[in-house]
Design a protein around this motif. Structure first.
Motif, PDB file in Angstrom:
ATOM      1  N   LYS A   2       1.840   3.233   4.289  1.00 17.62           N
ATOM      2  CA  LYS A   2       3.061   3.985   3.309  1.00 17.62           C
ATOM      3  C   LYS A   2       1.560   4.803   2.371  1.00 17.62           C
ATOM      4  O   LYS A   2       0.313   4.542   2.473  1.00 17.62           O
ATOM      5  N   LYS A   3       2.195   6.554   2.257  1.00 18.63           N
ATOM      6  CA  LYS A   3       0.840   7.304   1.837  1.00 18.63           C
ATOM      7  C   LYS A   3       1.396   7.168   0.425  1.00 18.63           C
ATOM      8  O   LYS A   3       2.481   7.577  -0.084  1.00 18.63           O
ATOM      9  N   TYR A 166      -3.683   5.211   2.144  1.00 20.04           N
ATOM     10  CA  TYR A 166      -2.438   4.664   2.643  1.00 20.04           C
ATOM     11  C   TYR A 166      -2.331   3.306   2.399  1.00 20.04           C
ATOM     12  O   TYR A 166      -2.857   2.609   1.724  1.00 20.04           O
TER      13      TYR A 166
END
Length: 168
Positions: A2-3, A166
């Motif tokens: 996930k960013k 991330y």
């Protein structure tokens, strides 16, 4: 992965870098190398979020960093100290670190390498690099403690812009 945005980071990087350690990785999908590091920091410079890391020229990863515009910093968590032990004591010149440790490479949109096991990865663009010079030491005790003899050559410092973050 996930960013995250810089504002979302909650880590204490004194702990994350100094005690948990990190992997510095550079290269391409076809050929890359990674090494364990415990010296560096995170901050704000030139109106950009940056990290700074130190790598000795003797390290195999140094060659990859020198050829690349980007490098990554991966934080694997305390539970992965065995991976750090291998990546910090064996050279990628004669050891397949991915195979030996079970690391699972993941490639970013930019083609840079992070690892599935990482709880946090920073994809960074090189901004500035310079070698540590003995004549610039104001604290001669540090010079004597960390350089010469079995320690190896003087580190090169890289200041890198954190471009992407991330998390697991």
């Amino acid at each position: 992965m996930k960013k995250l945005e810089v504002k979302d980071l909650k880590d204490n990087f004194f702990e994350a870098i100094g005690k948990e350690w990190m992997l510095i990785t550079a290269g391409t999908k076809e050929k890359f190398n990674t090494m364990t590091a415990s010296w560096g920091g995170i901050g704000w410079l030139w109106n950009k979020p940056v990290a700074f890391v130190f790598v000795r020229p003797e390290r195999y990863t140094y060659e990859f960093i020198e050829k690349s515009d980007y490098l990554t910093l991966s934080f694997l968590g305390e539970e992965n100290k065995k991976i750090h032990a291998v990546c910090g004591s064996k050279s990628g010149r004669n050891t397949d670190k991915v195979k030996e440790t079970g690391l699972k490479p993941v490639f970013t949109e930019g083609g840079n390498v992070v690892f599935e096991q990482a709880r946090l990865s920073l994809e960074c663009k090189k901004l500035y690099a310079d070698g540590i010079k003995p004549e610039c030491f104001l604290d001669k005790e540090s010079l004597e403690k960390w350089y010469g003899g079995a320690h190896g050559g003087f580190h090169k410092m890289y200041i890198v812009e954190i471009k992407n973050i991330y998390s697991e």
